[in-house]
Design an enzyme around this catalytic site. Structure first.
Site, PDB file in Angstrom:
ATOM      1  N   TYR A  85       0.854  -1.193   0.000  1.00 44.68           N
ATOM      2  CA  TYR A  85       0.000   0.000   0.000  1.00 44.68           C
ATOM      3  C   TYR A  85       0.896   1.251   0.000  1.00 44.68           C
ATOM      4  O   TYR A  85       1.834   1.345   0.795  1.00 44.68           O
ATOM      5  CB  TYR A  85      -0.892  -0.017   1.241  1.00 44.68           C
ATOM      6  CG  TYR A  85      -1.714   1.222   1.422  1.00 44.68           C
ATOM      7  CD1 TYR A  85      -2.775   1.512   0.569  1.00 44.68           C
ATOM      8  CD2 TYR A  85      -1.431   2.128   2.446  1.00 44.68           C
ATOM      9  CE1 TYR A  85      -3.526   2.658   0.730  1.00 44.68           C
ATOM     10  CE2 TYR A  85      -2.186   3.281   2.617  1.00 44.68           C
ATOM     11  CZ  TYR A  85      -3.231   3.534   1.753  1.00 44.68           C
ATOM     12  OH  TYR A  85      -3.974   4.677   1.907  1.00 44.68           O
TER      13      TYR A  85
ATOM     14  N   ASP B 232      -1.109  -6.954   7.239  1.00 40.29           N
ATOM     15  CA  ASP B 232      -2.134  -5.962   6.935  1.00 40.29           C
ATOM     16  C   ASP B 232      -3.289  -6.722   6.287  1.00 40.29           C
ATOM     17  O   ASP B 232      -3.205  -7.150   5.143  1.00 40.29           O
ATOM     18  CB  ASP B 232      -1.553  -4.902   5.985  1.00 40.29           C
ATOM     19  CG  ASP B 232      -2.558  -3.807   5.625  1.00 40.29           C
ATOM     20  OD1 ASP B 232      -3.769  -4.049   5.751  1.00 40.29           O
ATOM     21  OD2 ASP B 232      -2.116  -2.719   5.201  1.00 40.29           O
TER      22      ASP B 232
END
Ligand SMILES: *Cc1c(COP(=O)(O)O)cnc(C)c1O
Length: 384
Positions: free
Chosen positions: A103, A175
């Site tokens: 990300y 994550d």
């Protein structure tokens, strides 16, 4: 009945929750207060000051712990605030291995903020699990990973990577924003820390920004709690309430997100004006087998490249869409479309971006829970 023995689809509603004691309110009240009365100094009803703890936040934190099969949950003001707290566990000189297709905001936080304080990051290809060991030194402390990855939807083998980490006594943080615990539960696969941008699927309604951490071990929870309170990037009571409400329908929403996405991925894949579709549900997706074993379904995200695509073609398609709104973020009930090269990964240098495969023509779709036929009609119109 012990609430921790419940199945996932019940834990989303009941896990870690108790009835409010005053009036039996079914939903925890939004305790919009900064402080709590004390009888004598230090003697109170469990809450002293709302940065340290707030009952609405506690309800969310217990829910997070329950749905991820951990023992301790912590809620933060954003997903990045949660990652920030995790990184503060480490000291200058400590090395962290991270998957390179990350990300954009996490990449920026690691490179631009934490490197300055002496943490050393190695962004590596974790698909070749055996090669991870080549990067482990005596200073390595953590393996950080994200799967499915954003926006290429690659899948990492959490269990295989966790096994390597255990041999070297490293922590593993996952994550889990894209998958949610509905699809995969990293703690069950041996992970130590699960992190969420609850802004996305957990909240699920695009109405708040919240982050979460779940861990199993008490010592680790205490360290993170200390950082949460000391640094103070907590999540407010209203936002805690919104995410709690979102989690109650997580399983129902995720099921529809996944079904709609499967239909759309297949539609795009046979479309003459589409070059390539990235979705782990395809048999020829390079990580399909791992996805099949690790995840319940294949998620609510799909990315694609239009035929003869460049920046202009991508923007042309995006502008013609009417049900898919052009916006950052994902995981809400409404369908969104994004242009990773200029949006979610705009903060990443172009060469890093292209290494991951994020070309200027790539379009990322967060498939909502609208009627899938309407979504397909909209896509057909935009592509033609
Ligand atoms: C959005 C996102 C984050 C950051 O979360 P915020 O709530 O926006 O701070 C981190 N990881 C992933 C995978 C995300 O999609």
């Amino acid at each position: 009945m012990n609430k921790e023995d419940l199945k996932f689809n019940s834990k989303t509603i009941h896990g870690g929750q108790e009835l409010e004691k005053g009036y039996g309110a079914i939903m925890p009240p939004i305790y919009q207060t900064s402080t709590f009365a004390q009888v004598t100094p230090g003697k109170h009803k469990g809450y002293a000051y709302a940065r340290s703890a707030n009952p609405t936040r506690t309800a969310l934190e217990n829910s997070l712990a329950s749905i991820e099969n951990g023992n301790y949950g912590l809620a933060f003001g954003s997903g990045l605030a949660a990652i920030d707290a995790i990184m503060k566990l480490f000291n200058p000189g400590d090395e962290i291995l991270s998957n390179y297709d990350l990300y954009g905001g996490s990449f920026r936080l690691f490179k631009e903020v934490f490197e300055k304080y002496g943490l050393v990051f190695h962004f590596i290809n974790m698909h070749d699990v055996e090669t991870i060991e080549n990067y482990i030194t005596k200073n390595t402390k953590l393996i950080w990973m994200e799967t499915p990855t954003n926006p290429m939807l690659n899948i990492l083998d959490i269990k295989a990577i966790t096994n390597i980490a255990k041999e070297h006594k490293l922590l593993v943080a996952v994550d889990n924003t894209f998958a949610t615990p509905y699809l995969q539960r990293p703690i069950d696969l041996g992970g130590d820390i699960v992190m969420h941008s609850a802004t996305k699927y957990l909240g699920g309604h695009s109405d708040t920004v919240v982050g979460g951490i779940v861990v199993k071990e008490k010592e680790l929870a205490n360290k993170l709690y200390f950082i949460q309170n000391a640094s103070g990037a907590v999540c407010g009571p209203m936002d805690s309430f919104l995410v709690l409400r979102g989690i109650k329908t997580l399983h129902v929403r995720m099921q529809r997100h996944c079904e709609n996405t499967a239909t759309i991925a297949k539609f795009l894949n046979q479309h003459p004006r589409v070059e390539k579709v990235y979705w782990p549900g395809f048999k020829n997706h390079p990580n399909h087998e791992i996805a099949k074993n690790q995840m319940k379904y294949f998620g609510g995200m799909v990315s694609f490249m239009p035929k003869e695509g460049d920046y202009n073609r991508a923007i042309e398609i995006i502008k013609k869409l009417s049900l898919f709104t052009l916006a950052e973020s994902l995981g809400g009930v409404e369908s969104l479309v994004g242009h990773p090269a200029s949006m979610s990964h705009g903060s990443m240098p172009k060469e890093e971006r292209e290494k991951i495969g994020i070309k200027d023509a790539l379009i990322r779709v967060s498939v909502g829970i609208e009627d899938v036929q309407d979504l397909i009609k909209d896509l057909e119109n935009a592509l033609s």
